[in-house]
Scaffold this active site. Structure first.
Site, mmCIF file in Angstrom:
data_model
loop_
_atom_site.group_PDB
_atom_site.id
_atom_site.type_symbol
_atom_site.label_atom_id
_atom_site.label_comp_id
_atom_site.label_asym_id
_atom_site.label_seq_id
_atom_site.Cartn_x
_atom_site.Cartn_y
_atom_site.Cartn_z
ATOM 1 N N ARG A 7 0.664 -1.090 -0.041
ATOM 2 C CA ARG A 7 -0.184 0.196 -0.026
ATOM 3 C C ARG A 7 0.890 1.318 -0.087
ATOM 4 N NH1 ARG A 7 -5.097 0.649 1.261
ATOM 5 N NH2 ARG A 7 -4.795 2.596 0.258
ATOM 6 N N ARG A 63 3.449 4.620 -17.025
ATOM 7 C CA ARG A 63 3.299 3.905 -18.399
ATOM 8 C C ARG A 63 4.560 4.395 -19.327
ATOM 9 N NH1 ARG A 63 -2.470 4.140 -18.357
ATOM 10 N NH2 ARG A 63 -3.232 1.777 -18.375
ATOM 11 N N CYS A 75 -6.572 2.770 -12.939
ATOM 12 C CA CYS A 75 -6.909 3.685 -12.263
ATOM 13 C C CYS A 75 -8.530 3.956 -11.902
ATOM 14 C CB CYS A 75 -6.621 5.244 -12.959
ATOM 15 S SG CYS A 75 -5.026 5.457 -13.281
ATOM 16 N N GLU A 78 -11.528 7.126 -5.973
ATOM 17 C CA GLU A 78 -11.686 6.926 -4.338
ATOM 18 C C GLU A 78 -13.255 7.086 -4.120
ATOM 19 O OE1 GLU A 78 -10.247 5.097 -0.980
ATOM 20 O OE2 GLU A 78 -9.160 5.369 -2.839
ATOM 21 N N ARG A 90 -3.741 7.213 -4.045
ATOM 22 C CA ARG A 90 -3.511 5.728 -3.413
ATOM 23 C C ARG A 90 -3.114 4.502 -4.292
ATOM 24 N NH1 ARG A 90 -7.780 8.250 -0.654
ATOM 25 N NH2 ARG A 90 -7.769 8.275 1.656
ATOM 26 N N TYR A 108 3.589 6.105 3.007
ATOM 27 C CA TYR A 108 2.741 6.981 3.097
ATOM 28 C C TYR A 108 3.375 8.310 3.001
ATOM 29 C CZ TYR A 108 -0.788 3.379 3.575
ATOM 30 O OH TYR A 108 -1.480 2.468 3.456
ATOM 31 N N ARG A 116 -2.352 6.431 7.753
ATOM 32 C CA ARG A 116 -1.644 5.045 8.596
ATOM 33 C C ARG A 116 -0.538 5.613 9.044
ATOM 34 N NH1 ARG A 116 -3.139 -0.250 7.289
ATOM 35 N NH2 ARG A 116 -1.894 -0.596 9.102
#
Length: 124
Positions: A7, A63, A75, A78, A90, A108, A116
């Site tokens: 993540r 890419r 993609c 959210e 994210r 992060y 987080r």
């Protein structure tokens, strides 16, 4: 060998193509470096953006990188939860690895450290 998820998240200050693409590249580089992975080990990368980022597709930055042409990228938007962190990109990087879950380093950056704090490092 198994598939593990890495993540990551980063925020930008402006909804501008250059900011989104630069932040995407920066986050990807940090994830790859911290986990010692190469594109051939990446099964896929799932990228989400908050609703306030619509100036560019983050996958466009990936890419363009040498060696990443065949890595599956996706993609998405959210979920727009009230009072959630704005201007955020994210990642969920699915990687083929022999590492255990506790060896994976999640990244992060910027204001996304608040998502987080238990996984965020001051050096990032």
């Amino acid at each position: 060998m198994m598939v593990r998820g890495i993540r990551g998240a980063i925020t930008v200050e402006r909804n501008a193509e250059e900011d989104i693409l630069q932040a995407t590249s920066q986050l990807l580089d940090e994830i790859v470096q911290a986990n010692g992975v190469v594109p051939d080990e990446i099964a896929s990368v799932f990228i989400t953006v908050t609703h306030d980022l619509d100036a560019a597709f983050p996958a466009g930055a990936i890419r363009k990188l040498s060696g990443w042409e065949l890595v599956p990228l996706m993609c998405s938007m959210e979920i727009p939860v009230q009072n959630s962190l704005p201007m955020c990109i994210r990642f969920m990087v699915m990687v083929n690895t022999t590492k255990g879950q506790d060896e994976i380093k999640h990244i992060y950056m910027n204001r996304a450290k608040a998502l987080r704090p238990d996984l965020s490092k001051e050096a990032k």
